[in-house]
Design a protein around this motif. Structure first.
Motif, PDB file in Angstrom:
ATOM      1  N   PHE A 140       0.823  -1.213   0.000  1.00 26.71           N
ATOM      2  CA  PHE A 140       0.000   0.000   0.000  1.00 26.71           C
ATOM      3  C   PHE A 140       0.854   1.258   0.000  1.00 26.71           C
ATOM      4  O   PHE A 140       1.986   1.292   0.472  1.00 26.71           O
ATOM      5  CB  PHE A 140      -0.969   0.009   1.195  1.00 26.71           C
ATOM      6  CG  PHE A 140      -0.317   0.136   2.547  1.00 26.71           C
ATOM      7  CD1 PHE A 140      -0.195   1.378   3.167  1.00 26.71           C
ATOM      8  CD2 PHE A 140       0.161  -0.981   3.222  1.00 26.71           C
ATOM      9  CE1 PHE A 140       0.387   1.505   4.423  1.00 26.71           C
ATOM     10  CE2 PHE A 140       0.737  -0.861   4.475  1.00 26.71           C
ATOM     11  CZ  PHE A 140       0.854   0.375   5.080  1.00 26.71           C
ATOM     12  N   GLY A 141       0.268   2.278  -0.586  1.00 28.81           N
ATOM     13  CA  GLY A 141       0.804   3.631  -0.599  1.00 28.81           C
ATOM     14  C   GLY A 141      -0.413   4.529  -0.617  1.00 28.81           C
ATOM     15  O   GLY A 141      -1.202   4.529   0.321  1.00 28.81           O
ATOM     16  N   THR A 142      -0.597   5.259  -1.725  1.00 24.28           N
ATOM     17  CA  THR A 142      -1.839   6.013  -1.882  1.00 24.28           C
ATOM     18  C   THR A 142      -3.026   5.070  -2.028  1.00 24.28           C
ATOM     19  O   THR A 142      -4.125   5.346  -1.548  1.00 24.28           O
ATOM     20  CB  THR A 142      -1.750   6.928  -3.117  1.00 24.28           C
ATOM     21  OG1 THR A 142      -0.577   7.752  -3.015  1.00 24.28           O
ATOM     22  CG2 THR A 142      -2.969   7.821  -3.222  1.00 24.28           C
ATOM     23  N   GLN A 143      -2.784   3.945  -2.713  1.00 24.90           N
ATOM     24  CA  GLN A 143      -3.806   2.922  -2.904  1.00 24.90           C
ATOM     25  C   GLN A 143      -3.262   1.574  -2.416  1.00 24.90           C
ATOM     26  O   GLN A 143      -2.089   1.285  -2.641  1.00 24.90           O
ATOM     27  CB  GLN A 143      -4.205   2.810  -4.384  1.00 24.90           C
ATOM     28  CG  GLN A 143      -4.811   4.060  -4.989  1.00 24.90           C
ATOM     29  CD  GLN A 143      -6.207   4.323  -4.453  1.00 24.90           C
ATOM     30  OE1 GLN A 143      -6.886   3.419  -3.989  1.00 24.90           O
ATOM     31  NE2 GLN A 143      -6.635   5.585  -4.516  1.00 24.90           N
ATOM     32  N   PRO A 144      -4.101   0.766  -1.765  1.00 23.20           N
ATOM     33  CA  PRO A 144      -3.656  -0.582  -1.390  1.00 23.20           C
ATOM     34  C   PRO A 144      -4.045  -1.578  -2.482  1.00 23.20           C
ATOM     35  O   PRO A 144      -5.036  -1.391  -3.190  1.00 23.20           O
ATOM     36  CB  PRO A 144      -4.438  -0.851  -0.106  1.00 23.20           C
ATOM     37  CG  PRO A 144      -5.727  -0.120  -0.304  1.00 23.20           C
ATOM     38  CD  PRO A 144      -5.410   1.103  -1.151  1.00 23.20           C
ATOM     39  N   TYR A 145      -3.262  -2.615  -2.625  1.00 23.21           N
ATOM     40  CA  TYR A 145      -3.641  -3.680  -3.553  1.00 23.21           C
ATOM     41  C   TYR A 145      -3.027  -4.996  -3.088  1.00 23.21           C
ATOM     42  O   TYR A 145      -1.982  -5.019  -2.418  1.00 23.21           O
ATOM     43  CB  TYR A 145      -3.215  -3.352  -4.989  1.00 23.21           C
ATOM     44  CG  TYR A 145      -1.725  -3.219  -5.204  1.00 23.21           C
ATOM     45  CD1 TYR A 145      -0.960  -4.313  -5.636  1.00 23.21           C
ATOM     46  CD2 TYR A 145      -1.076  -2.008  -5.006  1.00 23.21           C
ATOM     47  CE1 TYR A 145       0.393  -4.189  -5.835  1.00 23.21           C
ATOM     48  CE2 TYR A 145       0.280  -1.881  -5.204  1.00 23.21           C
ATOM     49  CZ  TYR A 145       1.017  -2.975  -5.630  1.00 23.21           C
ATOM     50  OH  TYR A 145       2.371  -2.842  -5.828  1.00 23.21           O
ATOM     51  N   ILE A 146      -3.709  -6.069  -3.437  1.00 20.76           N
ATOM     52  CA  ILE A 146      -3.238  -7.405  -3.075  1.00 20.76           C
ATOM     53  C   ILE A 146      -2.205  -7.846  -4.106  1.00 20.76           C
ATOM     54  O   ILE A 146      -2.533  -8.089  -5.269  1.00 20.76           O
ATOM     55  CB  ILE A 146      -4.400  -8.412  -3.003  1.00 20.76           C
ATOM     56  CG1 ILE A 146      -5.387  -8.009  -1.899  1.00 20.76           C
ATOM     57  CG2 ILE A 146      -3.874  -9.815  -2.749  1.00 20.76           C
ATOM     58  CD1 ILE A 146      -4.824  -8.107  -0.498  1.00 20.76           C
ATOM     59  N   GLN A 147      -0.984  -7.923  -3.695  1.00 26.38           N
ATOM     60  CA  GLN A 147       0.078  -8.395  -4.589  1.00 26.38           C
ATOM     61  C   GLN A 147       0.062  -9.918  -4.709  1.00 26.38           C
ATOM     62  O   GLN A 147       0.367 -10.462  -5.777  1.00 26.38           O
ATOM     63  CB  GLN A 147       1.444  -7.926  -4.060  1.00 26.38           C
ATOM     64  CG  GLN A 147       2.626  -8.330  -4.915  1.00 26.38           C
ATOM     65  CD  GLN A 147       2.721  -7.511  -6.184  1.00 26.38           C
ATOM     66  OE1 GLN A 147       1.786  -6.808  -6.546  1.00 26.38           O
ATOM     67  NE2 GLN A 147       3.848  -7.604  -6.881  1.00 26.38           N
ATOM     68  N   ALA A 148      -0.306 -10.607  -3.622  1.00 24.54           N
ATOM     69  CA  ALA A 148      -0.390 -12.074  -3.638  1.00 24.54           C
ATOM     70  C   ALA A 148      -1.518 -12.492  -2.707  1.00 24.54           C
ATOM     71  O   ALA A 148      -1.501 -12.151  -1.524  1.00 24.54           O
ATOM     72  CB  ALA A 148       0.925 -12.703  -3.197  1.00 24.54           C
ATOM     73  N   PRO A 149      -2.516 -13.225  -3.199  1.00 20.70           N
ATOM     74  CA  PRO A 149      -3.599 -13.701  -2.327  1.00 20.70           C
ATOM     75  C   PRO A 149      -3.093 -14.774  -1.369  1.00 20.70           C
ATOM     76  O   PRO A 149      -1.974 -15.294  -1.522  1.00 20.70           O
ATOM     77  CB  PRO A 149      -4.617 -14.281  -3.320  1.00 20.70           C
ATOM     78  CG  PRO A 149      -3.791 -14.667  -4.503  1.00 20.70           C
ATOM     79  CD  PRO A 149      -2.682 -13.660  -4.587  1.00 20.70           C
ATOM     80  N   LEU A 150      -3.901 -15.093  -0.387  1.00 21.26           N
ATOM     81  CA  LEU A 150      -3.522 -16.107   0.581  1.00 21.26           C
ATOM     82  C   LEU A 150      -3.185 -17.418  -0.127  1.00 21.26           C
ATOM     83  O   LEU A 150      -3.972 -17.924  -0.929  1.00 21.26           O
ATOM     84  CB  LEU A 150      -4.651 -16.331   1.587  1.00 21.26           C
ATOM     85  CG  LEU A 150      -4.921 -15.171   2.552  1.00 21.26           C
ATOM     86  CD1 LEU A 150      -6.221 -15.403   3.308  1.00 21.26           C
ATOM     87  CD2 LEU A 150      -3.764 -14.997   3.524  1.00 21.26           C
TER      88      LEU A 150
END
Length: 333
Positions: A140-150
């Motif tokens: 995360f930074g300005t926007q969070p995102y899932i780089q790798a799911p569980l």
């Protein structure tokens, strides 16, 4: 209890009967007369009436055949059901990659490295030690995102973490949005498994959800947050007017990180150096594992080797007896 893995293979046992019926059908047709038969009738070992197969040889052959068919059906001894407990957690690693993580206030072997490099080094070791856990990676930074799911694919998660670059998610820090996305990913998991390790070096400066609101949502969803504030408290900075000592972590909101951890049932840790960061992840690694829904299985012991071995023994004995009978017939002639 005894069980056959492939019971339908027992039908092969009827194959000799089908062959016998076919032979009987063909026997109704008169055999052709061989005109040279009288030349062979006086040769040693040739009988005019033919040699009938002894009944005991037929019996041994059928027993060997039936044992072989049983071996092909794969007999097994199936034990009583056994419950196997499965241990592990669902751990979501939330890492700040905003530009402030480029601050080179971490030291390794006398050489300065930035905060993200230190995180990659320590978290890589942490990932290797979490065998049995499903791990996920959130940047995360300005926007969070899932780089790798569980996932149990820890190698891929480590590779994706190594490839993460500063500023890839924007130049601000949206802690609240990162928390909201983490809760969304974990809320459908069993309650005792929902754990997030959130690491940042600043304060919430962007996002649509405030950290306090995200904390309420996390608490209601049963998601536990372990927060880590990274950054040295003092370092020497060189300038035009000489060197001066500054606090590179002046923007770190420790009160917020402490509040997030306490209200969700986790802990707040402060990492001022690389050794402290290593100790923090080592402490988190000692989290008590929980027992998930057990998997039930029946222990299976394969028994096909016994009928197969007996069939081979009977066949070998039959061949030996036939060989001896042939030798006696030759000697008597």
């Amino acid at each position: 209890m005894l069980n056959l893995a492939y019971p339908w293979l027992l039908l092969i046992a009827l194959l000799p009967l089908l062959i016998g019926f076919k032979r009987q059908a063909n026997a109704r047709v008169e055999a052709p007369v061989i005109p040279v038969g009288h030349w062979l009738q006086d040769l040693p070992g040739v009988s005019k009436s033919g040699n009938a197969v002894p009944w005991w040889q037929t019996l041994l052959l059928m027993m060997a055949w039936l044992l072989l068919v049983v071996a092909l059906a794969r007999p097994q001894h199936v034990g009583e059901p056994v419950d196997v407990p499965v241990t592990g957690r669902d751990l979501l690693l939330a890492v700040d990659i905003s530009p402030s993580m480029d601050e080179q206030d971490m030291v390794i072997n006398g050489r300065g490295i930035n905060r993200l490099q230190a995180v990659k080094r320590v978290v890589s070791d942490f990932i290797e030690q979490r065998s049995g856990d499903r791990l996920g990676l959130l940047l995360f930074g300005t926007q969070p995102y899932i780089q790798a799911p569980l996932s149990f694919d820890h190698k891929t998660i480590q590779t994706l973490l190594d490839e993460a670059g500063i500023g890839m998610a924007g130049r601000a820090t949206a802690i609240g949005d990162a928390m909201g996305l983490a809760v969304k990913r974990l809320r459908d998991r069993p309650q005792q498994q929902r754990v997030v390790i959130l690491l940042t070096d600043g304060a919430n400066t962007a996002g649509e959800v405030t950290p306090d609101k995200a904390t309420e949502i996390a608490k209601a969803a049963g998601v536990r947050f372990y927060t880590i504030g990274i950054g040295a408290e003092s370092m020497v900075q060189s300038g035009l007017l000489g060197s001066r000592r500054i606090n590179p972590s002046r923007d770190l909101d420790e009160a917020l990180l402490t509040r997030i951890a306490e209200q969700t049932g986790g802990h707040y840790f402060r990492a001022r150096s690389l050794p402290e960061l290593e100790l923090i992840y080592e402490s988190i690694n000692q989290l008590e594992t929980i027992e998930l829904e057990g998997q039930r299985y029946r222990p299976v012991k394969e028994l096909y080797v016994w009928p197969a071995g007996l069939a081979l023994s009977l066949w070998a004995m039959l061949q030996l007896l036939r060989l001896r009978a042939g030798r006696k017939e030759v000697v008597s002639v």
